[in-house]
Design a protein around this motif. Structure first.
Motif: not given
Length: 786
Positions: A33-53
């Motif tokens: 998914t890093n190649l096929t759906h990078p937007e999925w992966v990016r949003s997951i990371h962003a969600g965790y950072i917003t949550a406090g990671s």
């Protein structure tokens, strides 16, 4: 690094769980998914950072060459994309990006066929790609085999200069899948240079609490806790803890000493947000580090909390048969000597292969590998060659001891850096460039110099052992007293473990045993920690057992009673190497000895009598010990491999007579559709084959229709299905359903990390908790079919 041992740093939560919610289908490789759906992966990371990671793991867990081989993409391509996406998500924040490194998906030797050296190379490829892509740290996680974790950590330390986290996955027994103990994991990985260690996956936070406490007692490093969101429901994969429940349970882990925390399977940003709020202001109450000197294998921790016996027999000095074995590369003989000493009570084995004409740099690591496949007690590597020691320590799975350095400058400079690099203990000889001192005071002075130099090199104080040196009493009678005085001073005043080659005292004297016994007793009274003796000399081992009872080192005198209450000694205590019975050889996992014993037995014993009266009872005993927790997966597999060598001899014998081996029944095995994990299935296959069943392995990611078609074509009466991921349980249920609808429906047994007995009952299948249970079920199924 952005953590403070006195506060808590938040990691992220699950990646796979989130990708599945976004549309990742069972069987698809998440890293793609890093190649096929990078937007999925990016949003997951962003969600965790917003949550406090404050630390996020890139989507690179399975980005190794073995798992990517059929994708058409390289490791460097997938890792660069994964790390790049994480860096984009972290831009403008203080969050760091970790290169996520998971298991390779293949068992390393001796459990499997993947050489340690090859595993190291595969991990080095991932590390270099992550380093070049800009990762801030390396997170090695979900390891179950300590040797695989070692390969990954060594690759990380030797191919990058980034901080390295390492976590392993433990089951409810408190061990990993391969039997690794948390204390052994913590000591070994800290010694190899990890920057933080701990656990992830498999368990929920409540089940992880005792393990976190054990890890914290056995490391000075920050402790990581990244458990699952509780335990999964095997039907729908739902985890039993809500974000609030997870966060509340995690407080106990932080209070127990975990300072780097996050979530694994089943968690999402809501869990991390709840965790952030719950841990605000929590101060970890870390337990004190256990300063007891310590060596270990992966599964056997050995604290030096009482005198421990070092076996001296793996040494060519004065042993013509051993010298011959070295020259002829007869590792089976050397392993036999090791087994003999372990059975006689040795708790550590001194390993010396230095002999004229032997390439020690090549031989020592090969001997270490051979020994680790057969004995599970720590090794003391005895060599003056820095190259040989480094080669052996590189492959040694555990915390070893190095025998030895001395007070000589050349020795200290050459060997202490190697000891430090691999986290070993070191024996310091109380002699220097001036030779062997003739007084206890001078020996203590050299011991103090060795200790100072070792600690300056970063070697912990408790990892320095001192050998005060035993001289022959017949030649230098007064030196016996000086040696004992030195032992007492080093032990009492310096507080260090002491080592002595006890039998040296009696060279050249008649009735040597009597002098040796008397000296051993006096040395133990002086504080000797590590007597190097021949454990096959029963009188010496009897003395040590009695001394432990008198000193209160044997609670309830249990060891003494066991030794002297009439229990017969193991056969191998008196058997010479190469003379083990077939059952003993199989139980100990000695392939060459098992094959030899089978050939001898087949001269006058029918083939199936060998199987039924000797081979199967041996496997049953190992299986029973495995079920009771007395042995672990490495021993179970070693016994299965030794049994395989017996079956080869039986096949050869039958072929020579124009016959063939009995087939107890055909069994189909498959990992269900959508699941690419097959290590557990392969272990079950190996063990079943050694009980005489013909196993047809359909592989992994197998569609229900393929399993049914194979069952119809073969007429197999038993089908085994494996699943590791909760998302593939529906495929297991569908496969079982289609099998039940067959005209002559076979029995179905199911197993895997996410499968429970309750779930098996729901889908009309038998539950096989492990390989041993699969054998029991197979016996029951085929007995009913007769």
């Amino acid at each position: 690094m952005p953590w403070n041992p006195d506060s808590v740093t938040l990691l992220d939560g699950a990646m796979g769980t989130m990708l599945q919610k976004m549309g990742l289908r069972p069987g698809q490789i998440p890293e793609m998914t890093n190649l096929t759906h990078p937007e999925w992966v990016r949003s997951i990371h962003a969600g965790y950072i917003t949550a406090g990671s404050r630390i996020i793991y890139a989507n690179t867990f399975g980005a190794n060459r073995l798992k990517l081989k059929d994708t058409g993409h390289t490791v460097r391509e997938i890792v660069a994309a994964g790390v790049g996406i994480a860096r984009e998500a972290a831009a403008g924040t203080d969050a760091l990006v970790g290169l996520d490194v998971g298991p390779l998906g293949a068992l390393l030797e001796p459990l499997g066929t993947l050489p340690f050296e090859e595993a190291y190379g595969l991990f080095a490829e991932i590390v270099e790609a992550g380093r070049d892509a800009g990762a801030d740290l390396i997170a090695i996680e979900t390891m179950t085999d300590l040797q695989e974790a070692r390969a990954a950590l060594l690759a990380a330390k030797e191919h990058a200069s980034l901080p390295v986290f390492v976590t392993m996955s433990f089951d409810p027994s408190g061990r990993t899948f391969t039997g690794c103990a948390p204390s052994c994991m913590a000591r070994v990985l800290e010694g190899l240079g990890a920057d933080a260690v701990g656990l992830n996956c498999s368990l929920g936070p409540r089940e992880a609490l005792p393990l976190v406490k054990a890890i914290a007692r056995n490391t000075r490093l920050p402790v990581i806790a990244k458990p699952n969101a509780g335990l999964p429901d095997p039907v729908d994969g739902h985890y039993d803890l809500s974000p609030a429940g997870f966060a509340d349970a995690m407080k106990a882990l932080a209070e127990a000493g975990a300072t780097v925390v996050g979530g694994c399977c089943g968690t999402d940003p809501a869990y991390i947000s709840a965790l952030r709020d719950a841990l605000a202001g929590v101060v970890p109450a870390r337990p004190a580090f256990d300063e007891t000197p310590f060596v270990c294998t992966a599964s056997v921790p050995l604290p030096l909390d009482r005198p421990r016996v070092i076996g001296e027999r793996i040494n060519p000095t004065g042993k013509k048969r051993f010298q011959q074995a070295l020259i002829e590369n007869d590792l089976n003989y050397i392993v036999g000597v090791a087994v003999q000493q372990m059975d006689a009570g040795a708790e550590i084995l001194d390993v010396n292969v230095g002999y004229p004409g032997v390439d020690e740099e090549d031989m020592l690591p090969r001997v270490v590998k051979a020994l680790q496949s057969a004995v599970d007690i720590p090794l003391q590597l005895d060599s003056v060659s820095p190259a040989a020691l480094e080669a052996a320590l590189w492959v040694y799975c555990g915390k070893a001891a190095v025998n030895s350095v001395s007070g000589k400058e050349s020795s200290l400079e050459a060997l202490l850096p190697i000891v430090k690099k691999y986290g070993a203990a070191v024996v310091g000889l109380a002699l220097d460039d001036a030779g062997l001192p003739d007084t206890a005071e001078k020996r203590v002075e050299i011991a103090e110099k060795i200790l100072a130099r070792a600690t300056a090199a970063g070697i912990p104080r408790q990892d320095v052992w001192i050998d005060c040196l035993t001289l022959t009493v017949s030649a230098q009678q007064e030196q016996a007293r000086e040696t004992l005085r030195a032992v007492e001073r080093v032990s009492r005043e310096m507080g260090l473990p002491t080592v002595l080659g006890v039998s040296n005292i009696s060279f050249g004297l008649p009735e040597r045993q009597k002098i040796t016994q008397a000296f051993l007793l006096r040395a133990l009274q002086a504080g000797l920690t590590l007597p190097i003796v021949n454990p096959n000399q029963q009188e010496l081992m009897d003395l040590i057992a009695a001394n432990r009872a008198l000193n209160g080192e044997d609670p309830g005198c249990a060891g003494y009673i066991s030794r002297f209450a009439g229990t017969p000694a193991p056969a191998a205590v008196t058997a010479a190497p190469g003379d083990l019975s077939l059952q003993d050889a199989v139980i100990r996992g000695l392939k060459a000895d098992a094959a030899r014993a089978a050939r001898e037995m087949l001269r006058d014993t029918p083939e199936m009598d060998v199987v039924e009266r000797h081979l199967i009872p041996a496997l049953d005993r190992v299986g029973a010990d495995y079920e009771s927790g007395r042995v672990f997966l490495p021993q179970l597999l070693s016994a299965a491999q030794a049994a395989q060598s017996v079956f080869e001899e039986i096949k050869n014998s039958l072929a020579a007579k124009g016959g063939r081996a009995e087939n107890k029944g055909e069994i189909l095995l498959a990992t269900v559709q959508g699941d690419i994990h097959d290590i557990g299935k392969n272990i079950v296959k190996t063990v079943l084959e050694n009980y005489g069943y013909r196993v047809i392995d359909l592989g992994r990611d197998v569609a229900p229709e393929t399993v049914v078609r194979a069952a119809e074509e073969t007429g197999a009466q038993l089908v085994g299905l494996s699943a590791l991921m909760t998302t593939t349980l529906p495929a297991m249920e569908e496969t079982a359903r289609q099998l039940r609808q067959m005209k002559n429906a076979p029995a179905v047994m199911v197993g895997g990390a996410v499968v429970t007995a309750e779930y098996a009952g729901r889908i009309g299948a038998l539950y096989a908790r492990d390989a041993r249970a699969a054998v029991t079920l197979a016996k029951q199924v085929f007995e009913k079919c007769r």
